[in-house]
Design a protein around this motif. Structure first.
Motif, PDB file in Angstrom:
ATOM      1  N   TYR A  21      15.307 -35.742   1.028  1.00 28.83           N
ATOM      2  CA  TYR A  21      16.585 -35.469   1.609  1.00 28.83           C
ATOM      3  C   TYR A  21      17.547 -36.468   1.665  1.00 28.83           C
ATOM      4  CZ  TYR A  21      13.490 -31.646   3.570  1.00 28.83           C
ATOM      5  OH  TYR A  21      12.654 -30.636   3.515  1.00 28.83           O
ATOM      6  N   THR A  22      18.755 -35.973   1.890  1.00 23.88           N
ATOM      7  CA  THR A  22      19.979 -36.894   1.994  1.00 23.88           C
ATOM      8  C   THR A  22      20.348 -36.585   3.638  1.00 23.88           C
ATOM      9  OG1 THR A  22      21.627 -35.530   1.576  1.00 23.88           O
ATOM     10  CG2 THR A  22      20.503 -36.668  -0.200  1.00 23.88           C
ATOM     11  N   GLU A  23      20.952 -37.666   4.067  1.00 25.08           N
ATOM     12  CA  GLU A  23      21.709 -37.656   5.404  1.00 25.08           C
ATOM     13  C   GLU A  23      23.041 -38.266   5.504  1.00 25.08           C
ATOM     14  OE1 GLU A  23      20.941 -39.143  10.004  1.00 25.08           O
ATOM     15  OE2 GLU A  23      19.273 -37.922   8.937  1.00 25.08           O
ATOM     16  N   VAL A  27      24.210 -35.229   9.157  1.00 22.17           N
ATOM     17  CA  VAL A  27      23.707 -33.832   8.562  1.00 22.17           C
ATOM     18  C   VAL A  27      22.634 -34.085   7.477  1.00 22.17           C
ATOM     19  CG1 VAL A  27      24.308 -31.709   7.505  1.00 22.17           C
ATOM     20  CG2 VAL A  27      25.819 -33.113   9.246  1.00 22.17           C
ATOM     21  N   ARG A  28      21.593 -33.565   7.715  1.00 19.96           N
ATOM     22  CA  ARG A  28      20.633 -33.618   6.500  1.00 19.96           C
ATOM     23  C   ARG A  28      20.485 -32.468   5.572  1.00 19.96           C
ATOM     24  NH1 ARG A  28      14.705 -35.016   8.680  1.00 19.96           N
ATOM     25  NH2 ARG A  28      15.637 -36.751   9.439  1.00 19.96           N
ATOM     26  N   ARG A  29      20.353 -32.995   4.425  1.00 17.13           N
ATOM     27  CA  ARG A  29      20.369 -31.855   3.146  1.00 17.13           C
ATOM     28  C   ARG A  29      19.237 -32.552   2.180  1.00 17.13           C
ATOM     29  NH1 ARG A  29      25.809 -29.522   0.939  1.00 17.13           N
ATOM     30  NH2 ARG A  29      24.262 -28.217   0.128  1.00 17.13           N
ATOM     31  N   ARG A  30      18.621 -30.775   1.709  1.00 14.44           N
ATOM     32  CA  ARG A  30      17.434 -31.358   0.753  1.00 14.44           C
ATOM     33  C   ARG A  30      18.207 -31.876  -0.452  1.00 14.44           C
ATOM     34  NH1 ARG A  30      12.645 -27.203  -0.956  1.00 14.44           N
ATOM     35  NH2 ARG A  30      12.296 -28.220  -3.097  1.00 14.44           N
ATOM     36  N   GLY A  33      17.497 -29.194  -4.443  1.00 19.11           N
ATOM     37  CA  GLY A  33      17.507 -27.951  -4.320  1.00 19.11           C
ATOM     38  C   GLY A  33      16.897 -27.078  -5.122  1.00 19.11           C
ATOM     39  N   SER A  80      28.403 -29.195  -3.439  1.00 23.29           N
ATOM     40  CA  SER A  80      27.446 -29.932  -2.268  1.00 23.29           C
ATOM     41  C   SER A  80      27.743 -31.343  -2.002  1.00 23.29           C
ATOM     42  CB  SER A  80      26.027 -29.894  -2.857  1.00 23.29           C
ATOM     43  OG  SER A  80      25.627 -28.767  -3.178  1.00 23.29           O
ATOM     44  N   LEU A  83      25.557 -34.532  -2.045  1.00 21.85           N
ATOM     45  CA  LEU A  83      24.473 -34.678  -1.262  1.00 21.85           C
ATOM     46  C   LEU A  83      23.221 -33.860  -1.679  1.00 21.85           C
ATOM     47  CD1 LEU A  83      26.363 -34.514   2.205  1.00 21.85           C
ATOM     48  CD2 LEU A  83      25.940 -36.597   0.816  1.00 21.85           C
ATOM     49  N   SER A  84      23.424 -33.070  -2.642  1.00 18.46           N
ATOM     50  CA  SER A  84      22.220 -32.360  -3.150  1.00 18.46           C
ATOM     51  C   SER A  84      22.485 -31.907  -4.533  1.00 18.46           C
ATOM     52  CB  SER A  84      22.129 -30.777  -2.303  1.00 18.46           C
ATOM     53  OG  SER A  84      21.178 -30.240  -2.494  1.00 18.46           O
ATOM     54  N   ALA A 461      25.626 -22.876  -4.583  1.00 19.79           N
ATOM     55  CA  ALA A 461      25.892 -23.711  -3.464  1.00 19.79           C
ATOM     56  C   ALA A 461      26.843 -23.219  -2.343  1.00 19.79           C
ATOM     57  CB  ALA A 461      26.556 -25.068  -3.891  1.00 19.79           C
TER      58      ALA A 461
END
Length: 627
Positions: A21-23, A27-30, A33, A80, A83-84, A461
């Motif tokens: 994941y990224t943050e 805010v956290r995102r996979r 994806g 995205s 971040l993804s 996205a």
């Protein structure tokens, strides 16, 4: 004792990727994806089997061309905000080498994508195997080594346990705002299927923090000083503004100081087109307003830009003898360009601190300067209106009129994607960007064929937004294959297919440099051996329809307006096909407002080349080194 799980290398990699994941800003995102894949003997029993094993954890998309799969992943990553992204898996041989162009595009544009090409046997039980490149002087070289120079990180996993450090390094690079780009993990086909006892910690959820480094206080203080001393400052907003989500911070900075903001292709949309400080695109494809400001600026504030030759007009644009450069960039390499004062920091964090510091001094540019660029911008917008308008709606449109028809039906939710041909120049000059991510131009690598697969990635996205791929006939013939993917996946992209029977952009460039449009038209061969006969009877609309896309044909401006509105409302992949008039017969976009260096033959017998060389030498004489 450490607990372990026995899995193949491919299974372990897919499971690992599904837990990353990224943050940023809480805010956290996979991170990964989905995975795109085309399977062959080099990955079908490894990564292919693993994707079935973990289908609930890792979504899969089927592509038709390996390069296109990378473009789709890059489109997704850009939409995205980096971040993804997606992973892309291929077999060995041509499947792997087809990744090279997409990898170069990702790395040039600082956009993350994970490449997982199959590789030849690590254990070499049979040598050579099918599709293996034999290199007599180096037994450890395979075709995947082509990916080294276009990757920000490369590793070949020749033993199972080597995956652990390599996978962690890959994630580090993918999430680094300075070093991100294409990341390649080459996977020998025997190693993919080999089992190993993996420590369970390898599969634990990991969160990679995407940093926002602030400016150094000394650099910030110096930057404030040079801004306050400038009489004619100009901001050039690059793609780093978008990557940082610094659009609001830039708007606040511009409003507080009234410094005008021009934009590169990657930075367009950093301010809305109707923002008081927005003056449009800058450089070879820029507006007259922005380019005149650049010529007279005594301070150029680059924010997240690489200063490519299109932006600098090949070193001829910034003509003020006293011009200085202040470069706000998260990458030190770009921060030091043009002998500028570097301000190495995240764009949003730094703009916020700059604004606060300048507000303490109540710093604003002079009223006369603001009034002058505002009035000049108004004059330019009248030129845009003239290009967009079609007094006779029942005639074939020009390309600018095509853009005008599209401009009339979109709103801030639409995303416009383009990459190559004559459209980027027209769009940079004319398009009125309504939101931070409406304008999606891939012009770092300017890769024909990017548009359709990238539109699929963007739509994945942002599924609730209308996504348009603007495609010329030359680009379409390069890579229409992912239309099938859009139809199969039900990804309702819209394609605006413009037919002008050849490479319009390069045709015009060829004419200007003495090349006489040689080899740029899609026409039959004439009696003199050149391709100057009748246009080819190629029906691109029928081709798109044969691949499963709904096609709306437009012959006139009136037809075009109706077709675009219908396509925008469609919930299936839809193409609007239109043939355009050329600038030779109907007024087109304004000409280039700044030069671009394409060297012209120094000796020639043909008059066109001789004249072009004379003009070239005049332009070259105006180039300067900023030291």
């Amino acid at each position: 004792m450490t607990s372990t799980t026995r899995l193949t290398v491919a299974q372990a990699l897919v499971r690992f990727l599904s837990a990353q994941y990224t943050e940023r800003d809480g805010v956290r995102r996979r991170l990964i994806g989905a995975t795109w894949g085309i399977f062959g003997h080099g990955n079908v029993a490894g990564i292919g089997q693993a994707l079935i094993e973990y289908a609930a954890d890792m979504p899969y998309h089927q592509g038709r061309n390996e390069q296109a799969m990378v473009h789709a992943a890059v489109g997704y990553a850009r939409q995205s905000n980096r971040l993804s992204t997606h992973a892309v898996t291929t077999s060995i041989g041509p499947g792997a080498t087809n990744l090279v162009t997409g990898a170069a595009l990702a790395t040039v544009n600082h956009l993350p994508v994970l490449l997982l090409p199959g590789d030849v046997f690590a254990a070499r039980p049979a040598d050579p195997v099918l599709q293996q490149l034999e290199v007599p002087y180096a037994g450890d070289v395979s075709v995947n080594d082509c990916l080294r120079p276009v990757s920000k990180y490369f590793d070949r996993i020749t033993r199972p346990e080597a995956l652990i450090p390599a996978a962690l390094q890959a994630m580090r690079v993918l999430t680094d705002p300075v070093d991100t780009g294409a990341v390649t993990l080459a996977l020998p086909q025997d190693v993919q299927a080999e089992a190993y006892d993996w420590p369970d910690e390898f599969f634990a959820e990991r969160v990679w923090i995407v940093r926002r480094p602030g400016p150094d206080p000394v650099e910030l203080a110096e930057a404030v000083g040079v801004i306050r001393a400038a009489q004619r400052p100009l901001v050039i907003a690059g793609g780093g503004v978008h990557h940082s989500r610094a659009e609001d911070a830039l708007a606040e900075f511009a409003e507080a100081t009234r410094i005008p903001v021009a934009s590169t292709q990657a930075g367009k949309g950093s301010l809305r087109w109707d923002h008081p400080q927005d003056v449009g695109g800058v450089g070879h494809t820029g507006t007259a307003t922005a380019d005149e400001l650049a010529r007279t600026a005594d301070l150029v504030i680059g924010v997240g830009t690489r200063y490519t030759d299109f932006t600098t007009a090949s070193g001829t644009l910034f003509a003020n003898p006293d011009v200085r450069f202040l470069n706000l960039n998260v990458a030190p390499y770009d921060g030091h360009k043009l002998a500028g004062l570097p301000l190495v920091a995240d764009a949003r964090s730094c703009l916020e601190e700059l604004t606060e510091a300048l507000e303490l001094h109540d710093h604003r540019v002079a009223d006369a300067y603001a009034t002058a660029y505002t009035e000049d911008k108004e004059r330019w917008e009248h030129r845009v209106d003239a290009c967009y308008e079609a007094d006779e709606p029942d005639v074939r449109p020009t390309q600018p009129q095509v853009l005008g028809a599209l401009d009339a039906i979109v709103d801030e939710t639409d995303v416009i994607i383009n990459a190559a041909g004559s459209l980027p120049g027209d769009l940079h000059k004319l398009w009125r960007a309504r939101s931070r991510d409406q304008y999606h131009l891939e012009y770092g690598y300017s890769c024909m064929g990017y548009e359709i697969p990238a539109a699929i990635g963007v739509k994945l996205a942002a599924p609730d937004r209308p996504v348009w791929a603007l495609v010329g006939d030359g680009t379409y013939l390069m890579m229409p294959t992912e239309i099938v993917t859009a139809v199969q996946e039900g990804v309702a992209i819209k394609m605006l297919l413009v037919q002008n029977h050849g490479y319009a952009s390069i045709g015009g460039l060829s004419e200007s440099v003495g090349g006489e449009r040689f080899g740029t038209a899609y026409r039959f061969r004439a009696e003199d051996g050149t391709h100057t006969g009748a246009p080819l009877p190629v029906d691109l609309a029928a081709n798109a329809a044969s691949l499963g896309m709904r096609v709306l044909r437009a012959k006139t401006v009136r037809d075009l307006r109706a077709a675009l509105a219908e396509a925008r409302a469609a919930d299936t992949p839809t193409c609007v096909y239109v043939e355009t008039e050329t600038a030779d017969t109907v007024s087109g976009a304004p000409p280039a407002q700044a030069w671009w260096d394409v060297p012209v033959a120094e000796t020639a017998t043909r008059s066109s080349a001789v004249k072009a060389r004379e003009l070239y030498e005049r332009h070259v004489s105006t180039r300067r080194r900023h030291l």
